[in-house]
Design a protein around this motif. Structure first.
Motif, PDB file in Angstrom:
ATOM      1  N   VAL A 278      69.023  17.579  93.525  1.00 34.55           N
ATOM      2  CA  VAL A 278      68.376  17.549  94.837  1.00 34.55           C
ATOM      3  C   VAL A 278      68.576  18.907  95.498  1.00 34.55           C
ATOM      4  CG1 VAL A 278      68.295  16.462  97.105  1.00 34.55           C
ATOM      5  CG2 VAL A 278      68.791  15.079  95.084  1.00 34.55           C
ATOM      6  N   LEU A 279      67.491  19.494  95.982  1.00 34.04           N
ATOM      7  CA  LEU A 279      67.551  20.777  96.676  1.00 34.04           C
ATOM      8  C   LEU A 279      67.566  20.517  98.171  1.00 34.04           C
ATOM      9  CD1 LEU A 279      67.482  23.895  96.362  1.00 34.04           C
ATOM     10  CD2 LEU A 279      64.992  23.750  96.523  1.00 34.04           C
ATOM     11  N   ALA A 280      68.602  21.044  98.838  1.00 35.07           N
ATOM     12  CA  ALA A 280      68.722  20.859 100.274  1.00 35.07           C
ATOM     13  C   ALA A 280      67.802  21.811 101.016  1.00 35.07           C
ATOM     14  CB  ALA A 280      70.170  21.081 100.708  1.00 35.07           C
ATOM     15  N   GLU A 281      67.533  21.486 102.281  1.00 38.59           N
ATOM     16  CA  GLU A 281      66.704  22.359 103.112  1.00 38.59           C
ATOM     17  C   GLU A 281      67.356  23.716 103.335  1.00 38.59           C
ATOM     18  OE1 GLU A 281      66.214  20.192 106.701  1.00 38.59           O
ATOM     19  OE2 GLU A 281      68.364  20.086 107.138  1.00 38.59           O
ATOM     20  N   THR A 282      68.645  23.823 103.036  1.00 39.24           N
ATOM     21  CA  THR A 282      69.376  25.089 103.130  1.00 39.24           C
ATOM     22  C   THR A 282      69.182  25.967 101.903  1.00 39.24           C
ATOM     23  OG1 THR A 282      71.347  24.044 102.173  1.00 39.24           O
ATOM     24  CG2 THR A 282      71.152  24.067 104.589  1.00 39.24           C
ATOM     25  N   GLY A 283      68.513  25.420 100.860  1.00 36.65           N
ATOM     26  CA  GLY A 283      68.316  26.162  99.624  1.00 36.65           C
ATOM     27  C   GLY A 283      69.433  25.983  98.619  1.00 36.65           C
ATOM     28  N   LYS A 284      70.399  25.114  98.920  1.00 34.52           N
ATOM     29  CA  LYS A 284      71.514  24.865  98.006  1.00 34.52           C
ATOM     30  C   LYS A 284      71.232  23.634  97.163  1.00 34.52           C
ATOM     31  CE  LYS A 284      76.538  24.222  97.890  1.00 34.52           C
ATOM     32  NZ  LYS A 284      77.804  24.096  98.674  1.00 34.52           N
ATOM     33  N   LEU A 285      71.674  23.684  95.907  1.00 37.66           N
ATOM     34  CA  LEU A 285      71.402  22.630  94.941  1.00 37.66           C
ATOM     35  C   LEU A 285      72.586  21.659  94.872  1.00 37.66           C
ATOM     36  CD1 LEU A 285      69.042  22.029  92.991  1.00 37.66           C
ATOM     37  CD2 LEU A 285      70.307  23.285  91.230  1.00 37.66           C
ATOM     38  N   TYR A 286      72.260  20.352  94.801  1.00 38.21           N
ATOM     39  CA  TYR A 286      73.289  19.321  94.685  1.00 38.21           C
ATOM     40  C   TYR A 286      72.987  18.449  93.475  1.00 38.21           C
ATOM     41  CZ  TYR A 286      74.753  20.734  99.328  1.00 38.21           C
ATOM     42  OH  TYR A 286      75.200  21.482 100.394  1.00 38.21           O
ATOM     43  N   ASP A 287      74.031  18.203  92.652  1.00 38.72           N
ATOM     44  CA  ASP A 287      73.890  17.474  91.394  1.00 38.72           C
ATOM     45  C   ASP A 287      74.477  16.079  91.552  1.00 38.72           C
ATOM     46  OD1 ASP A 287      73.799  16.560  88.797  1.00 38.72           O
ATOM     47  OD2 ASP A 287      74.536  18.422  87.909  1.00 38.72           O
ATOM     48  N   THR A 288      73.613  15.074  91.649  1.00 35.83           N
ATOM     49  CA  THR A 288      74.102  13.710  91.822  1.00 35.83           C
ATOM     50  C   THR A 288      74.822  13.204  90.576  1.00 35.83           C
ATOM     51  OG1 THR A 288      71.980  12.762  91.083  1.00 35.83           O
ATOM     52  CG2 THR A 288      72.235  13.212  93.440  1.00 35.83           C
ATOM     53  N   LYS A 289      74.552  13.812  89.415  1.00 33.60           N
ATOM     54  CA  LYS A 289      75.262  13.431  88.195  1.00 33.60           C
ATOM     55  C   LYS A 289      76.739  13.799  88.269  1.00 33.60           C
ATOM     56  CE  LYS A 289      71.342  13.666  84.987  1.00 33.60           C
ATOM     57  NZ  LYS A 289      70.813  14.290  83.745  1.00 33.60           N
ATOM     58  N   LYS A 290      77.059  14.750  89.158  1.00 36.05           N
ATOM     59  CA  LYS A 290      78.456  15.153  89.362  1.00 36.05           C
ATOM     60  C   LYS A 290      79.044  14.507  90.605  1.00 36.05           C
ATOM     61  CE  LYS A 290      77.934  19.725  87.213  1.00 36.05           C
ATOM     62  NZ  LYS A 290      78.067  21.195  87.431  1.00 36.05           N
ATOM     63  N   GLY A 291      78.333  13.541  91.150  1.00 38.91           N
ATOM     64  CA  GLY A 291      78.821  12.867  92.334  1.00 38.91           C
ATOM     65  C   GLY A 291      78.558  13.606  93.630  1.00 38.91           C
ATOM     66  N   GLN A 292      77.742  14.649  93.589  1.00 39.38           N
ATOM     67  CA  GLN A 292      77.449  15.418  94.790  1.00 39.38           C
ATOM     68  C   GLN A 292      76.331  14.752  95.588  1.00 39.38           C
ATOM     69  OE1 GLN A 292      76.432  19.306  93.296  1.00 39.38           O
ATOM     70  NE2 GLN A 292      78.529  19.794  92.676  1.00 39.38           N
ATOM     71  N   SER A 293      76.344  14.967  96.883  1.00 33.93           N
ATOM     72  CA  SER A 293      75.295  14.451  97.745  1.00 33.93           C
ATOM     73  C   SER A 293      75.073  15.425  98.892  1.00 33.93           C
ATOM     74  CB  SER A 293      75.671  13.068  98.296  1.00 33.93           C
ATOM     75  OG  SER A 293      76.875  13.141  99.048  1.00 33.93           O
ATOM     76  N   LEU A 294      73.944  15.298  99.560  1.00 33.48           N
ATOM     77  CA  LEU A 294      73.643  16.189 100.674  1.00 33.48           C
ATOM     78  C   LEU A 294      74.665  15.990 101.792  1.00 33.48           C
ATOM     79  CD1 LEU A 294      69.757  15.810 100.935  1.00 33.48           C
ATOM     80  CD2 LEU A 294      71.038  17.680  99.896  1.00 33.48           C
ATOM     81  N   PRO A 295      75.148  17.080 102.378  1.00 36.44           N
ATOM     82  CA  PRO A 295      76.088  16.954 103.493  1.00 36.44           C
ATOM     83  C   PRO A 295      75.440  16.220 104.670  1.00 36.44           C
ATOM     84  CG  PRO A 295      76.017  19.204 102.661  1.00 36.44           C
ATOM     85  CD  PRO A 295      74.868  18.480 102.038  1.00 36.44           C
ATOM     86  N   GLU A 296      76.267  15.642 105.502  1.00 34.12           N
ATOM     87  CA  GLU A 296      75.771  14.941 106.675  1.00 34.12           C
ATOM     88  C   GLU A 296      74.990  15.893 107.569  1.00 34.12           C
ATOM     89  OE1 GLU A 296      77.459  12.264 110.425  1.00 34.12           O
ATOM     90  OE2 GLU A 296      78.811  12.928 108.818  1.00 34.12           O
ATOM     91  N   GLY A 297      73.825  15.474 107.975  1.00 34.48           N
ATOM     92  CA  GLY A 297      72.995  16.289 108.845  1.00 34.48           C
ATOM     93  C   GLY A 297      72.096  17.272 108.122  1.00 34.48           C
ATOM     94  N   VAL A 298      72.187  17.330 106.796  1.00 34.43           N
ATOM     95  CA  VAL A 298      71.354  18.239 105.994  1.00 34.43           C
ATOM     96  C   VAL A 298      70.340  17.418 105.209  1.00 34.43           C
ATOM     97  CG1 VAL A 298      71.303  19.943 104.140  1.00 34.43           C
ATOM     98  CG2 VAL A 298      73.184  19.949 105.794  1.00 34.43           C
ATOM     99  N   GLY A 299      69.075  17.736 105.366  1.00 34.47           N
ATOM    100  CA  GLY A 299      68.029  17.004 104.682  1.00 34.47           C
ATOM    101  C   GLY A 299      67.582  17.693 103.400  1.00 34.47           C
TER     102      GLY A 299
END
Length: 319
Positions: free
Chosen positions: A157-178
């Motif tokens: 998942v690519l955040a609106e900040t341009g940073k990538l998050y890998d849900t396979k590694k248990g990562q998720s978008l920070p609170e308040g970041v879409g």
């Protein structure tokens, strides 16, 4: 005086999760390299070899056969030259507006503002080198909507900040970041479907044609007076055996040497070293230096230096 910095081909450190399509089948085996500058990677795992500002970025992509880089766009120049392999470049909203196949030494300056992708269609692992305009490389990558949608099905998942998050590694978008919003149909109208004649005729040059044109002086490949007429914030010259000289010279800003073929002996005030294809040398501003082939046979290298032109959209696009 400061010495040149060399990044050896065999010492390049890849990032396998640099972009949103890193898990998408067909793109999941690619490796991305950031050689000079921050690049446009969306991953915190990307290793930067040379952090000093040059006015442009140097990167590379290594891919096995049948591996592709998904459709994307940039706000500044994106220039590729082929180090090894056989590569198909394609462009357009769905990648079907046109295509061209390039091989070792060939160069392509892809117009800004269009979606483009590329794939290795050779029989072995291949490497392409990239020059991106500006120190910040235009603020990142703009993906075709389907690339973002496809990535969701494979855990990225690519955040609106341009940073990538890998849900396979248990990562998720920070609170308040879409999540990054996909381009709307109205926004997509700003990305033209250029014809093969437009892209290839303006921005592609073949290696052996350039060697023939070089003659006894370096060939201006990209520049206001180049065989590709553009002013993307940097100039690219091709130096061949016939146009190389032992006469030292210097620049008022850092410059970069990247051999395509042959081995090159580079001398400077206080030292010397030899470069092979795939190596990258950053020469400091003001350092007097010269580069000549050190062995017989074909020898050519690309030389890149920033200009005072602003990095931005293709500036000398034919009317």
């Amino acid at each position: 005086m400061t010495q040149p910095t060399i990044v050896r081909y065999g010492e390049l450190q890849p990032c396998k999760t640099a972009f949103i399509d890193a898990h998408t089948p067909g793109s999941n085996l690619k490796e991305n390299f950031t050689i000079i500058g921050g690049g446009v990677s969306e991953s915190a795992d990307q290793f930067v070899h040379i952090t000093e500002s040059h006015g442009f970025n140097i990167g590379a992509a290594g891919q096995p056969p049948k591996c592709r880089n998904s459709l994307h766009s940039h706000r500044t120049a994106e220039v590729f030259w082929i180090l090894t392999g056989r590569w198909r470049f394609f462009w357009g909203r769905w990648g079907d507006a046109g295509e061209v196949v390039l091989e070792q030494g060939d160069i392509i300056n892809i117009p800004t503002g269009i979606f483009r992708g590329f794939e290795n269609i050779g029989d072995d692992y291949g490497m392409i080198m990239a020059v991106l305009g500006g120190d910040d490389a235009g603020g990142g990558v703009i993906w075709a909507p389907q690339v973002i949608e496809d990535a969701k099905d494979h855990g990225l998942v690519l955040a609106e900040t341009g940073k990538l998050y890998d849900t396979k590694k248990g990562q998720s978008l920070p609170e308040g970041v879409g999540p990054m919003k996909t381009l709307t149909d109205e926004q997509l109208k700003d990305y033209p479907e250029l014809t093969p004649q437009q892209v290839v005729g303006w921005g592609v040059r073949r290696y052996w044609d350039m060697v023939a044109l070089a003659g006894k002086k370096p060939l201006k490949v990209i520049g206001a007076e180049g065989i590709i007429r553009d002013r993307p914030g940097f100039e690219v010259d091709l130096i061949t055996r016939g146009s190389a000289t032992e006469t030292p010279h210097s620049h008022d800003r850092p410059s970069v040497l990247m051999p395509v073929t042959g081995h090159w002996r580079v001398t400077w005030d206080g030292g010397s070293d030899t470069l092979a294809p795939g190596d990258t040398m950053s020469v400091p501003a003001g350092l007097s230096h010269a580069a000549v082939p050190s062995m017989s046979g074909d020898a050519a290298l690309y030389h890149i230096v920033a200009t005072d032109d602003p990095a931005g959209p293709s500036s000398l696009w034919p009317a």
